[in-house]
Design a protein around this motif. Structure first.
Motif, PDB file in Angstrom:
ATOM      1  N   GLY A   1     -86.923 -20.125  48.292  1.00  0.00           N
ATOM      2  CA  GLY A   1     -87.548 -19.170  49.193  1.00  0.00           C
ATOM      3  C   GLY A   1     -88.389 -18.172  48.435  1.00  0.00           C
ATOM      4  O   GLY A   1     -88.625 -18.323  47.232  1.00  0.00           O
TER       5      GLY A   1
ATOM      6  N   ASN B   1     -79.366 -19.698  58.988  1.00  0.00           N
ATOM      7  CA  ASN B   1     -79.553 -18.697  57.930  1.00  0.00           C
ATOM      8  C   ASN B   1     -79.834 -17.321  58.544  1.00  0.00           C
ATOM      9  O   ASN B   1     -79.187 -16.321  58.183  1.00  0.00           O
ATOM     10  CB  ASN B   1     -80.702 -19.177  57.030  1.00  0.00           C
ATOM     11  CG  ASN B   1     -81.033 -18.217  55.906  1.00  0.00           C
ATOM     12  OD1 ASN B   1     -81.275 -17.042  56.155  1.00  0.00           O
ATOM     13  ND2 ASN B   1     -81.070 -18.705  54.670  1.00  0.00           N
ATOM     14  N   ALA B   2     -80.755 -17.265  59.491  1.00  0.00           N
ATOM     15  CA  ALA B   2     -81.138 -15.981  60.088  1.00  0.00           C
ATOM     16  C   ALA B   2     -79.982 -15.355  60.864  1.00  0.00           C
ATOM     17  O   ALA B   2     -79.804 -14.133  60.877  1.00  0.00           O
ATOM     18  CB  ALA B   2     -82.344 -16.153  61.004  1.00  0.00           C
TER      19      ALA B   2
ATOM     20  N   THR C   1     -80.039 -20.948  46.109  1.00  0.00           N
ATOM     21  CA  THR C   1     -78.808 -21.092  46.892  1.00  0.00           C
ATOM     22  C   THR C   1     -77.588 -21.360  46.014  1.00  0.00           C
ATOM     23  O   THR C   1     -76.500 -20.861  46.291  1.00  0.00           O
ATOM     24  CB  THR C   1     -78.982 -22.218  47.937  1.00  0.00           C
ATOM     25  OG1 THR C   1     -80.058 -21.866  48.810  1.00  0.00           O
ATOM     26  CG2 THR C   1     -77.723 -22.396  48.770  1.00  0.00           C
TER      27      THR C   1
ATOM     28  N   ASP D   1     -83.729 -17.307  51.085  1.00  0.00           N
ATOM     29  CA  ASP D   1     -84.609 -17.074  52.234  1.00  0.00           C
ATOM     30  C   ASP D   1     -85.708 -18.116  52.328  1.00  0.00           C
ATOM     31  O   ASP D   1     -86.893 -17.813  52.237  1.00  0.00           O
ATOM     32  CB  ASP D   1     -85.231 -15.671  52.147  1.00  0.00           C
ATOM     33  CG  ASP D   1     -86.189 -15.563  50.961  1.00  0.00           C
ATOM     34  OD1 ASP D   1     -85.989 -16.282  49.969  1.00  0.00           O
ATOM     35  OD2 ASP D   1     -87.146 -14.772  51.042  1.00  0.00           O
TER      36      ASP D   1
ATOM     37  N   ARG E   1     -87.778 -14.914  47.899  1.00  0.00           N
ATOM     38  CA  ARG E   1     -87.072 -13.885  47.122  1.00  0.00           C
ATOM     39  C   ARG E   1     -86.431 -14.411  45.846  1.00  0.00           C
ATOM     40  O   ARG E   1     -85.808 -13.647  45.106  1.00  0.00           O
ATOM     41  CB  ARG E   1     -85.941 -13.298  47.979  1.00  0.00           C
ATOM     42  CG  ARG E   1     -86.386 -12.439  49.118  1.00  0.00           C
ATOM     43  CD  ARG E   1     -85.235 -11.552  49.593  1.00  0.00           C
ATOM     44  NE  ARG E   1     -84.182 -12.278  50.262  1.00  0.00           N
ATOM     45  CZ  ARG E   1     -83.898 -12.174  51.570  1.00  0.00           C
ATOM     46  NH1 ARG E   1     -84.615 -11.377  52.330  1.00  0.00           N
ATOM     47  NH2 ARG E   1     -82.902 -12.834  52.095  1.00  0.00           N
TER      48      ARG E   1
ATOM     49  N   ASN F   1     -77.611 -13.774  58.492  1.00  0.00           N
ATOM     50  CA  ASN F   1     -78.179 -12.533  57.971  1.00  0.00           C
ATOM     51  C   ASN F   1     -78.163 -11.406  58.995  1.00  0.00           C
ATOM     52  O   ASN F   1     -77.903 -10.252  58.648  1.00  0.00           O
ATOM     53  CB  ASN F   1     -79.585 -12.791  57.440  1.00  0.00           C
ATOM     54  CG  ASN F   1     -79.521 -13.232  55.998  1.00  0.00           C
ATOM     55  OD1 ASN F   1     -78.906 -12.558  55.168  1.00  0.00           O
ATOM     56  ND2 ASN F   1     -80.093 -14.376  55.676  1.00  0.00           N
TER      57      ASN F   1
ATOM     58  N   ASN G   1     -79.211 -25.566  53.842  1.00  0.00           N
ATOM     59  CA  ASN G   1     -79.660 -24.761  52.692  1.00  0.00           C
ATOM     60  C   ASN G   1     -78.875 -25.165  51.443  1.00  0.00           C
ATOM     61  O   ASN G   1     -79.431 -25.290  50.352  1.00  0.00           O
ATOM     62  CB  ASN G   1     -79.446 -23.266  52.935  1.00  0.00           C
ATOM     63  CG  ASN G   1     -80.327 -22.642  54.019  1.00  0.00           C
ATOM     64  OD1 ASN G   1     -80.137 -21.494  54.395  1.00  0.00           O
ATOM     65  ND2 ASN G   1     -81.292 -23.395  54.547  1.00  0.00           N
TER      66      ASN G   1
ATOM     67  N   ALA H   1     -85.919 -19.989  57.386  1.00  0.00           N
ATOM     68  CA  ALA H   1     -84.665 -19.244  57.618  1.00  0.00           C
ATOM     69  C   ALA H   1     -84.299 -19.120  59.102  1.00  0.00           C
ATOM     70  O   ALA H   1     -83.121 -19.182  59.465  1.00  0.00           O
ATOM     71  CB  ALA H   1     -84.751 -17.864  56.973  1.00  0.00           C
TER      72      ALA H   1
ATOM     73  N   ARG I   1     -76.506  -9.221  52.761  1.00  0.00           N
ATOM     74  CA  ARG I   1     -77.293 -10.362  53.184  1.00  0.00           C
ATOM     75  C   ARG I   1     -76.974 -11.593  52.333  1.00  0.00           C
ATOM     76  O   ARG I   1     -76.428 -11.486  51.233  1.00  0.00           O
ATOM     77  CB  ARG I   1     -78.788 -10.052  53.156  1.00  0.00           C
ATOM     78  CG  ARG I   1     -79.397  -9.940  51.775  1.00  0.00           C
ATOM     79  CD  ARG I   1     -80.890  -9.616  51.906  1.00  0.00           C
ATOM     80  NE  ARG I   1     -81.516  -9.456  50.610  1.00  0.00           N
ATOM     81  CZ  ARG I   1     -82.688  -8.854  50.424  1.00  0.00           C
ATOM     82  NH1 ARG I   1     -83.342  -8.337  51.443  1.00  0.00           N
ATOM     83  NH2 ARG I   1     -83.217  -8.766  49.217  1.00  0.00           N
TER      84      ARG I   1
ATOM     85  N   THR J   1     -91.064 -10.525  45.535  1.00  0.00           N
ATOM     86  CA  THR J   1     -91.896 -11.598  46.077  1.00  0.00           C
ATOM     87  C   THR J   1     -93.225 -11.612  45.341  1.00  0.00           C
ATOM     88  O   THR J   1     -93.827 -10.551  45.142  1.00  0.00           O
ATOM     89  CB  THR J   1     -92.169 -11.368  47.584  1.00  0.00           C
ATOM     90  OG1 THR J   1     -90.925 -11.432  48.291  1.00  0.00           O
ATOM     91  CG2 THR J   1     -93.116 -12.407  48.153  1.00  0.00           C
TER      92      THR J   1
END
Lengths: 465, 465
Positions: free
Chosen positions: A152, A116-117, A161, A133, A154, A120, A145, A137, A129, A255
């Motif tokens: 996550g 994931n990271a 997802t 998250d 966010r 991104n 995911n 990540a 992006r 968040t």
């Protein structure tokens, strides 16, 4: 025929480079980040490099009737990808290429093992992006995911997802490769098999490619608030207030994270009094912490507008005035898991309730803690009503009183109109409660769908069921 | 046993108040807004008032093996809810209560017959709305929006119907009532049957209740731009530019609608030169029109920022300076359908391509128009790459050259990586092309899933297959 011999022949891998049987590799595949370790050991781990490897593996296992456990980065929290005794673990972790990034279509085409990271990092240079998250990540893969419909921090603003997946390439149990979905954001030709695959935890097929939606990175710096409340009720009410303020024209926070009293106390022990004093203020022992962040244009104004709403619930509010100060506030939240694991083995639960029932659910957590004599430090994605109650214990075996408390948690969440897993998945750890939430009729439909995709039942048997 | 007698007995409806057999009622149920009329007539129209009516109808039809055509407001564009010969049309149009609106949880619980506009009117007082906004919003129902995964003008910013559905109550073919999904925004317990039901066009069950997600109404007035371009390529490039500007920090437009030359000419004929002159400017004959709208905080600044991007592609740009001026710009777009139907019978197509292929798709439309000797005025939800090519003809029967041109359209969209239906559904009208897009393997999976939900095959047979 021996499955290892058959696989090495089918994959043209006489030296066992792809079809691994070394004990450390087999052992590593028995567990994940939940800490649950499968009994026995898998027969082999296939370290697939290509779609053809995945197809050959599934064809071979189908022919011999051997169970297959699809696996990515192995960072799951429900045991869903843990290699069970005699199974073949089919890892796609090494299929980790980013095949395409289209800025015009705001999408990427990736292999499932891409972290994931990493995705991104790659698309950030285009101002884009991948929105999901999960806390994992940095170490979890896109395929995983998708297989768990990861959430996550966010999600409260950017969704889960499922909303970020446009199309999938999937190898079915018998080795056929199919494609679902589109490169378009709209498309209603037939049943939505893409959405069906998202969250299916390796029970319907093996994801070998994904066309994922990218979204623009919000411009500017985020604005971050930390607030300490006397009770979890006040903090839950404040969380609800800042989220629903959007109906009065306020921006949606990106968040909203709540750390209850036990969680904050654990973090304070871990980080020490100096860090806590400069972050949440001194004299805040026994407090409940709420982290609220806004992003995009007007983030600072939004945070300034939210402060009185937090104060109205009795919150002592601090707006981060610098990147360093923001980082300190985030560190409180980020230190939760480390603070727990410093104390012993951790079992992370993942219930979700409607946001309006969040305070009630905290009540239930407190009652369950008392009734079973176990501490249950809890962090919540409060904007989504998603709680992660944590159990800390010594030794490798989850104590019976912890199991009982977890069972009580699941029942409470379902009673409050919620679910036993918000974002981690069912895997092995929650399978016994599946029927309580879904009921027999829905469970029957799910089993029927599994049989359509996998008539022999070789895909992840004994999981999510 | 005669199905009408059986239904009246099962529904305790001796006088035929619920189980209708009057010819005008039967006739009305044979068609929808596509204009396609089913051969023959249904045996009955059940005007269900309750979940129990729906269950009894499905139980009875299951017992007698009679096909059931689920139907809502009857505003479909693909013939999916049209009552075929000898079938029972099961209408839920009268199940139209809004059962709950929760501001705290930002959701509503509704019966399927509630009209989209009615729900929005009701929740607007709480500062909320149901985001999907098909052009039919005033006359189409939430159940139908869900059954077709309806799109609309705002999807470019707010997503499609699938993203707005949290949970469903569904009556299966055998009369059992099941519930899918949650009241929570997160939840990954088992396969996502809610998403599977969305867009299933009445083939898996009858939706009798829905828990839908509401989103805050953006504050302030929208800011609206109209721009005229010399060619469709320039307009498509401008549309792409304003959408992808979000990756450079610009806000996302909430609407990006493109009317091609033939469409704008038709509208000009319909509205007259005076209206056109004060809206798109005089001397704009032969132009292509692009409507771009921003909403929420900073809408006007966003529109001012977009104007140079439109001008860079040669657009003559007008920013609405008043509500009246905005309304005139919207009227251009809104008049498209009326302008077409004033000329004759209309067949509305609904292909979608990746946004980056939009200009190419317009090329294909132009070529198909030339090759088949038919005009194809086209409007596009340009931000989504979703085109509605329109065919206008005389008489009740779609001429062969129009059918051929439509077939060519579908093939072109699929070739460009797109889909034969972006938001209207497959129904009857596109079923012959389903395999071209999905392939035999995916089609096989879909049929297998249908059999799991409906082993006898009584739900909407001959549709979407």
């Amino acid at each position: 025929m021996d499955i290892v011999v058959a696989l090495r022949s089918a994959l043209d891998d006489p030296d066992g480079v792809v079809v691994r049987t070394d004990v450390p590799v087999l052992d590593a595949a028995r567990t994940d980040q939940s800490g649950w370790v499968a009994d026995g050991a898998p027969a082999a781990v296939v370290d697939a490099r290509t779609v053809a490897h995945v197809q050959a593996t599934l064809r071979t296992c189908s022919a011999l009737g051997v169970p297959v456990v699809p696996r990515g980065a192995g960072t799951g929290l429900a045991g869903g990808a843990n290699g069970t005794d005699g199974s073949v673990v089919l890892s796609v972790a090494r299929m980790d290429r980013i095949l395409e990034v289209s800025v015009a279509d705001e999408l990427a085409v990736v292999e499932p093992g891409v972290l994931n990271a990493k995705l991104n990092e790659t698309v950030a240079r285009h101002g884009l992006r991948f929105a999901p998250d999960p806390a994992s990540a940095a170490i979890s893969s896109i395929g995983g995911n998708i297989a768990t419909n990861a959430g996550g921090l966010r999600c409260v603003k950017y969704g889960v997802t499922r909303e970020a997946v446009l199309g999938l390439d999937v190898v079915l149990a018998d080795g056929r490769l199919v494609s679902t979905g589109h490169r378009t954001v709209k498309g209603v030709t037939g049943l939505d098999l893409t959405a069906l695959m998202v969250g299916s935890e390796g029970t319907l097929g093996v994801i070998v490619g994904a066309t994922v939606r990218l979204v623009p990175v919000p411009p500017g710096e985020p604005a971050t608030l930390g607030a300490v409340f006397r009770t979890v009720y006040h903090a839950a009410a404040a969380a609800a207030a800042v989220v629903t303020a959007a109906t009065e024209g306020a921006p949606r926070p990106s968040t909203v994270e709540l750390l209850d009293e036990a969680a904050l106390a654990g973090i304070a022990d871990h980080l020490g009094p100096a860090v806590m004093a400069e972050t949440v203020g001194s004299g805040q022992e026994g407090g409940v912490f709420l982290l609220v962040e806004y992003d995009g244009p007007g983030a600072t104004e939004a945070a300034l507008g939210a402060a009185p709403r937090l104060q109205a619930e009795g919150g002592t509010v601090r707006l981060a005035g610098s990147a360093a100060e923001r980082d300190r506030l985030l560190t409180i939240r980020r230190s939760f898991h480390a603070a727990m694991t410093a104390r012993g083995r951790v079992l992370i639960e993942d219930v979700a309730v409607p946001r309006s029932r969040l305070a009630e659910m905290f009540d239930r957590v407190a009652a369950i803690s008392r009734d079973h004599g176990v501490a249950i430090p809890t962090v919540a994605h409060a904007g989504d009503g998603n709680l992660h109650p944590n159990f800390v214990f010594d030794g490798d075996v989850v104590p019976q009183r912890v199991r009982d408390a977890a069972d009580a948690l699941f029942r409470a969440a379902i009673e409050l109109g919620g679910t036993l897993t918000g974002e981690h998945g069912v895997g092995v750890l929650k399978r016994h409660h599946l029927g309580d939430e879904l009921g027999d009729d829905v469970l029957g439909l799910q089993r029927g769908i599994r049989r359509v995709f996998d008539p022999q039942g070789i895909l992840n048997p004994g999981k999510v069921d």
